[in-house]
Design a protein around this motif. Structure first.
Motif, PDB file in Angstrom:
ATOM      1  N   GLN A  65      37.938  38.507  35.179  1.00  0.00           N
ATOM      2  CA  GLN A  65      36.992  39.280  34.620  1.00  0.00           C
ATOM      3  C   GLN A  65      37.542  40.248  33.423  1.00  0.00           C
ATOM      4  O   GLN A  65      36.523  40.629  32.737  1.00  0.00           O
ATOM      5  CB  GLN A  65      36.344  39.985  35.767  1.00  0.00           C
ATOM      6  N   TRP A  66      38.810  40.187  33.206  1.00  0.00           N
ATOM      7  CA  TRP A  66      39.295  41.383  32.333  1.00  0.00           C
ATOM      8  C   TRP A  66      39.846  40.604  31.121  1.00  0.00           C
ATOM      9  O   TRP A  66      40.475  41.175  30.380  1.00  0.00           O
ATOM     10  CB  TRP A  66      40.377  42.433  32.980  1.00  0.00           C
ATOM     11  N   GLY A  67      39.716  39.228  31.338  1.00  0.00           N
ATOM     12  CA  GLY A  67      40.140  38.406  29.997  1.00  0.00           C
ATOM     13  C   GLY A  67      41.543  37.995  30.197  1.00  0.00           C
ATOM     14  O   GLY A  67      41.928  37.580  29.351  1.00  0.00           O
ATOM     15  N   ILE A  68      42.276  38.200  31.549  1.00  0.00           N
ATOM     16  CA  ILE A  68      43.252  37.652  31.656  1.00  0.00           C
ATOM     17  C   ILE A  68      43.294  36.370  32.507  1.00  0.00           C
ATOM     18  O   ILE A  68      42.819  36.033  33.227  1.00  0.00           O
ATOM     19  CB  ILE A  68      44.150  38.542  32.947  1.00  0.00           C
ATOM     20  N   MET A  69      44.334  35.553  31.793  1.00  0.00           N
ATOM     21  CA  MET A  69      44.319  34.042  32.051  1.00  0.00           C
ATOM     22  C   MET A  69      44.751  34.149  33.668  1.00  0.00           C
ATOM     23  O   MET A  69      45.453  34.825  33.949  1.00  0.00           O
ATOM     24  CB  MET A  69      45.343  33.388  31.287  1.00  0.00           C
ATOM     25  N   GLU A  70      43.955  32.946  34.183  1.00  0.00           N
ATOM     26  CA  GLU A  70      44.390  32.923  35.878  1.00  0.00           C
ATOM     27  C   GLU A  70      45.645  32.725  35.925  1.00  0.00           C
ATOM     28  O   GLU A  70      46.391  32.137  35.120  1.00  0.00           O
ATOM     29  CB  GLU A  70      43.632  31.740  36.442  1.00  0.00           C
ATOM     30  N   GLY A  71      46.354  33.565  36.933  1.00  0.00           N
ATOM     31  CA  GLY A  71      47.871  33.192  37.345  1.00  0.00           C
ATOM     32  C   GLY A  71      48.843  34.331  36.432  1.00  0.00           C
ATOM     33  O   GLY A  71      49.840  33.981  36.647  1.00  0.00           O
ATOM     34  N   TYR A  72      48.035  35.034  35.631  1.00  0.00           N
ATOM     35  CA  TYR A  72      49.044  36.024  34.670  1.00  0.00           C
ATOM     36  C   TYR A  72      48.732  37.215  35.232  1.00  0.00           C
ATOM     37  O   TYR A  72      47.481  37.662  35.746  1.00  0.00           O
ATOM     38  CB  TYR A  72      48.981  35.747  33.556  1.00  0.00           C
TER      39      TYR A  72
END
Length: 84
Positions: A65-72
Protein backbone atom coordinates in the motif's frame (compact mmCIF):
# COMPACT_ATOMS: atom_id res chain seq x y z
CA UNK A 1 19.19 -8.01 18.36
CA UNK A 2 20.62 -9.58 15.22
CA UNK A 3 23.60 -8.47 13.12
CA UNK A 4 22.90 -8.88 9.39
CA UNK A 5 26.02 -9.06 7.20
CA UNK A 6 25.00 -7.66 3.80
CA UNK A 7 26.84 -7.40 0.47
CA UNK A 8 26.51 -3.83 -0.83
CA UNK A 9 27.43 -2.59 -4.29
CA UNK A 10 29.84 0.41 -4.34
CA UNK A 11 27.30 2.93 -5.67
CA UNK A 12 25.02 2.22 -2.69
CA UNK A 13 27.78 1.65 -0.13
CA UNK A 14 29.38 5.06 -0.74
CA UNK A 15 26.22 7.04 0.08
CA UNK A 16 24.79 4.76 2.80
CA UNK A 17 24.07 6.70 5.97
CA UNK A 18 24.70 10.13 4.45
CA UNK A 19 22.83 10.89 1.22
CA UNK A 20 20.95 7.60 1.63
CA UNK A 21 19.81 7.22 5.28
CA UNK A 22 17.83 4.09 4.41
CA UNK A 23 18.37 0.59 3.04
CA UNK A 24 16.03 -1.30 0.70
CA UNK A 25 16.34 -5.08 0.96
CA UNK A 26 14.51 -8.30 0.27
CA UNK A 27 12.64 -8.99 3.51
CA UNK A 28 13.91 -12.55 3.91
CA UNK A 29 15.92 -12.25 7.14
CA UNK A 30 13.33 -11.20 9.69
CA UNK A 31 14.68 -7.66 10.02
CA UNK A 32 13.61 -5.90 13.24
CA UNK A 33 14.02 -2.41 14.68
CA UNK A 34 17.21 -2.42 16.76
CA UNK A 35 19.03 -4.92 14.54
CA UNK A 36 22.43 -4.01 13.11
CA UNK A 37 23.06 -3.88 9.37
CA UNK A 38 26.73 -4.59 8.66
CA UNK A 39 27.10 -3.27 5.12
CA UNK A 40 30.16 -4.64 3.34
CA UNK A 41 31.22 -3.17 0.02
CA UNK A 42 31.25 -5.85 -2.67
CA UNK A 43 31.86 -5.85 -6.41
CA UNK A 44 30.86 -8.53 -8.89
CA UNK A 45 34.36 -8.53 -10.37
CA UNK A 46 36.50 -8.47 -7.24
CA UNK A 47 34.28 -9.60 -4.37
CA UNK A 48 34.61 -7.91 -0.97
CA UNK A 49 36.71 -4.71 -0.95
CA UNK A 50 37.40 -4.72 2.80
CA UNK A 51 35.31 -1.59 3.47
CA UNK A 52 32.34 -1.84 5.80
CA UNK A 53 29.87 0.27 7.80
CA UNK A 54 27.48 -0.63 10.60
CA UNK A 55 24.08 0.93 11.22
CA UNK A 56 21.25 0.32 13.64
CA UNK A 57 17.79 -0.20 12.09
CA UNK A 58 15.69 2.68 13.43
CA UNK A 59 12.52 2.12 11.39
CA UNK A 60 11.06 -0.45 8.99
CA UNK A 61 8.44 0.20 6.32
CA UNK A 62 6.70 -2.76 4.71
CA UNK A 63 3.62 -3.00 2.54
CA UNK A 64 2.46 -2.73 -1.01
CA UNK A 65 0.00 0.00 0.00
CA UNK A 66 3.08 2.27 0.32
CA UNK A 67 4.48 1.27 -3.08
CA UNK A 68 6.96 -1.25 -1.72
CA UNK A 69 7.22 -4.41 -3.79
CA UNK A 70 5.91 -7.49 -2.03
CA UNK A 71 8.66 -9.27 -0.10
CA UNK A 72 10.83 -6.14 0.32
CA UNK A 73 11.26 -3.55 3.06
CA UNK A 74 12.75 -0.09 3.54
CA UNK A 75 14.80 0.37 6.72
CA UNK A 76 15.84 3.66 8.33
CA UNK A 77 19.54 3.73 9.25
CA UNK A 78 20.89 5.24 12.43
CA UNK A 79 24.59 5.41 13.14
CA UNK A 80 25.15 4.11 16.66
CA UNK A 81 28.44 4.85 18.40
CA UNK A 82 28.16 1.56 20.30
CA UNK A 83 28.49 -0.47 17.09
CA UNK A 84 31.29 1.38 15.27
Amino acid sequence: MTVHQLKTLPEFFQVAGSLKPFEVRKDDRGFKIGDTLWLQEWTEKGGYTGLSKKYKVSYILRGEQWGIMEGYCVMGLEQDVRIR
